[in-house]
Design a protein around this motif. Structure first.
Motif, PDB file in Angstrom:
ATOM      1  N   UNK A  74       0.836  -1.206   0.000  1.00  0.00           N
ATOM      2  CA  UNK A  74       0.000   0.000   0.000  1.00  0.00           C
ATOM      3  C   UNK A  74       0.871   1.257   0.000  1.00  0.00           C
ATOM      4  N   UNK A  75       1.952   1.223   0.770  1.00  0.00           N
ATOM      5  CA  UNK A  75       2.871   2.356   0.768  1.00  0.00           C
ATOM      6  C   UNK A  75       3.479   2.587  -0.603  1.00  0.00           C
ATOM      7  N   UNK A  76       3.840   1.502  -1.286  1.00  0.00           N
ATOM      8  CA  UNK A  76       4.437   1.625  -2.621  1.00  0.00           C
ATOM      9  C   UNK A  76       3.439   2.199  -3.627  1.00  0.00           C
ATOM     10  N   UNK A  77       2.170   1.824  -3.507  1.00  0.00           N
ATOM     11  CA  UNK A  77       1.150   2.353  -4.426  1.00  0.00           C
ATOM     12  C   UNK A  77       0.937   3.853  -4.217  1.00  0.00           C
ATOM     13  N   UNK A  78       1.038   4.300  -2.966  1.00  0.00           N
ATOM     14  CA  UNK A  78       0.955   5.741  -2.685  1.00  0.00           C
ATOM     15  C   UNK A  78       2.211   6.433  -3.208  1.00  0.00           C
ATOM     16  N   UNK A  79       3.360   5.853  -2.952  1.00  0.00           N
ATOM     17  CA  UNK A  79       4.645   6.389  -3.431  1.00  0.00           C
ATOM     18  C   UNK A  79       4.634   6.561  -4.949  1.00  0.00           C
ATOM     19  N   UNK A  80       4.042   5.601  -5.661  1.00  0.00           N
ATOM     20  CA  UNK A  80       3.985   5.659  -7.126  1.00  0.00           C
ATOM     21  C   UNK A  80       2.922   6.613  -7.649  1.00  0.00           C
ATOM     22  N   UNK A  81       2.080   7.144  -6.764  1.00  0.00           N
ATOM     23  CA  UNK A  81       0.998   8.018  -7.206  1.00  0.00           C
ATOM     24  C   UNK A  81      -0.177   7.263  -7.790  1.00  0.00           C
ATOM     25  N   UNK A  82      -0.210   5.958  -7.590  1.00  0.00           N
ATOM     26  CA  UNK A  82      -1.320   5.142  -8.099  1.00  0.00           C
ATOM     27  C   UNK A  82      -2.505   5.165  -7.153  1.00  0.00           C
ATOM     28  N   UNK A  83      -2.263   5.595  -5.909  1.00  0.00           N
ATOM     29  CA  UNK A  83      -3.329   5.725  -4.919  1.00  0.00           C
ATOM     30  C   UNK A  83      -3.079   6.971  -4.091  1.00  0.00           C
ATOM     31  N   UNK A  84      -4.162   7.607  -3.650  1.00  0.00           N
ATOM     32  CA  UNK A  84      -4.030   8.850  -2.901  1.00  0.00           C
ATOM     33  C   UNK A  84      -3.897   8.666  -1.413  1.00  0.00           C
ATOM     34  N   UNK A  85      -4.427   7.540  -0.913  1.00  0.00           N
ATOM     35  CA  UNK A  85      -4.351   7.255   0.516  1.00  0.00           C
ATOM     36  C   UNK A  85      -4.428   5.747   0.725  1.00  0.00           C
ATOM     37  N   UNK A  86      -4.396   5.335   1.992  1.00  0.00           N
ATOM     38  CA  UNK A  86      -4.357   3.910   2.297  1.00  0.00           C
ATOM     39  C   UNK A  86      -5.620   3.197   1.831  1.00  0.00           C
ATOM     40  N   UNK A  87      -6.764   3.841   1.973  1.00  0.00           N
ATOM     41  CA  UNK A  87      -8.023   3.215   1.542  1.00  0.00           C
ATOM     42  C   UNK A  87      -7.987   2.938   0.050  1.00  0.00           C
ATOM     43  N   UNK A  88      -7.575   3.920  -0.741  1.00  0.00           N
ATOM     44  CA  UNK A  88      -7.473   3.735  -2.196  1.00  0.00           C
ATOM     45  C   UNK A  88      -6.433   2.671  -2.535  1.00  0.00           C
ATOM     46  N   UNK A  89      -5.330   2.677  -1.805  1.00  0.00           N
ATOM     47  CA  UNK A  89      -4.259   1.715  -2.065  1.00  0.00           C
ATOM     48  C   UNK A  89      -4.732   0.294  -1.797  1.00  0.00           C
TER      49      UNK A  89
END
Length: 414
Positions: free
Chosen positions: A60-75
């Motif tokens: 989930x952290x990596x998805x936020x880092x990549x800009x693929x998700x805006x927050x943990x819920x989205x990730x």
């Protein structure tokens, strides 16, 4: 070729390996098979549904880092959607400590085995505590990863171009004689790397303030060298994989749910069992009740004959993982019982410079009942928390038993 001859051929590939740091690149540009929506992870294959807490947190952290998700819920929703391709680092010539998460924008060390020409890749080490590889994903984790991408990696790349390629086998050999085992103790290795890269860093185009910041970051992170020794071990062991009739283990890895091994003569098949809980020392406020089962690709260290196999060289490690200095020596001595050779490049001073035990033979593991000695960090079982300790762990015996049965069946069918 008989089994002993095949094993000798395999272990010679290990002994003759020459891992060298040749460059630093971006994962999506240099690792085979990477895409923007590929997430590589530690251990054998696993689905999102079966991932442990720290691995989920790191994803989930990596998805936020990549800009693929805006927050943990989205990730979390994206990770569960099926849009993300999850695959082991080991399937892409890569390794990653703990959760082992590699995403497309992350900088990676590029290590080449000069003896065979093959490559291995690994991210840069973030430090200890609340870091992505232990499942933490807070704003400070993402901010640190961005600094590593935008500042640290480009500076190190420029410095490496100035000083030239760095022979990692030489650094590992020196570090072992200075008290490291190059898995959980990397104080000497990190210092030696600093000596190699420093003349280049001060000649880069970075400001004195940035160079000072980089020196402070690396000197404050005794585990920095781990992410160099791991790909060194990976490209070493990959060179020994795929040798017909060999019973030598070429990969051990854990994903926080399962422990898996691969064997040189059995192709790319994984033999897995349940990951164990690490027996170790915990940070204040934590106990074994908080621990996630064993996780990470860093056991490639033991696979290559260092780490837990070289603990006799690093008696101070027991202050971090538990036990006594005598225990550290005994762990190494017992590993000679399950290995094929000794690596004279990695001499252990307290053992009169005897080479580290190298080349795990599944036959010897099953025959003796002695399991590989592994020292490792401990991640909290919940996503977002991070590291809670370090200790010693043994793999499940069925991995080796199942591999030996498969090997016997293969030989019978020839």
């Amino acid at each position: 070729m008989d089994i002993n001859a095949a094993n000798q051929k395999a272990v010679e590939k290990v002994l003759n390996a020459q891992p060298v740091l040749v460059d630093i690149g971006i994962a999506g540009e240099v690792i085979p098979g990477m895409t923007k929506k590929t997430i590589l992870h530690a251990g054998p294959p696993i689905t999102w549904q079966k991932m442990s807490g720290p691995m989920r947190g790191a994803v989930m952290g990596a998805l936020i880092y990549e800009g693929l998700a805006g927050d943990i819920k989205e990730a979390e929703e994206l990770a569960a959607s099926g849009e993300i391709t999850f695959d082991p680092c080991h399937h892409h010539n890569a390794v990653g400590p703990m959760a082992g998460i590699v995403s497309a924008s992350m900088p990676v060390f590029i290590v080449q085995n000069k003896a065979e020409g093959n490559y291995a890749y690994c991210t840069l080490n973030e430090g200890l505590g609340k870091v992505l590889r232990y499942g933490a994903y807070g704003p400070e984790v993402i901010q640190r990863l961005k600094w590593m991408e935008k500042v640290l990696a480009p500076a190190l790349k420029e410095a490496l171009e100035i000083v030239g390629e760095i022979n990692l086998k030489n650094l590992i050999a020196q570090a072992i004689q200075m008290g490291d085992e190059c898995h959980n103790r990397n104080k000497a290795g990190t210092s030696l790397f600093m000596r190699e890269i420093a003349p280049g860093l001060v000649q880069t185009k970075n400001s004195p303030e940035t160079i000072a910041e980089i020196f402070k970051f690396i000197s404050g992170n005794d585990h920095f060298f781990l992410n160099l020794s791991m790909p060194a071990c990976k490209c070493t062991m990959d060179a020994a994989h795929g040798i017909e009739n060999s019973t030598m283990v070429t990969a051990m890895a854990r994903n926080g749910t399962e422990f898996g091994i691969r064997v040189s003569g059995l192709g790319d098949r994984w033999f897995t069992g349940p990951a164990s809980v690490v027996d170790g020392l915990y940070f204040p406020g934590y106990s074994s009740k908080d621990a996630n089962p064993d996780i990470g690709d860093s056991v490639i260290s033991e696979t290559a004959g260092i780490g837990g196999f070289a603990m006799a060289a690093a008696p101070a490690i027991v202050k971090f993982v538990g036990g006594t200095a005598k225990d550290a020596i005994n762990y190494t001595l017992s590993m000679y019982e399950i290995t094929i050779a000794e690596n004279n490049a990695f001499g252990i001073p307290v053992l009169e410079f005897r080479g580290t035990p190298t080349g795990i033979d599944i036959r010897k593991v099953v025959e003796t009942g002695i399991l590989p000695a592994i020292n490792t960090g401990i991640a909290h079982k919940k996503p977002g928390v991070g590291q809670v300790g370090a200790g010693l762990v043994k793999p499940p015996v069925n991995c080796f038993e199942d591999a030996l049965v498969a090997f016997a069946e293969m030989m019978e069918n020839k």
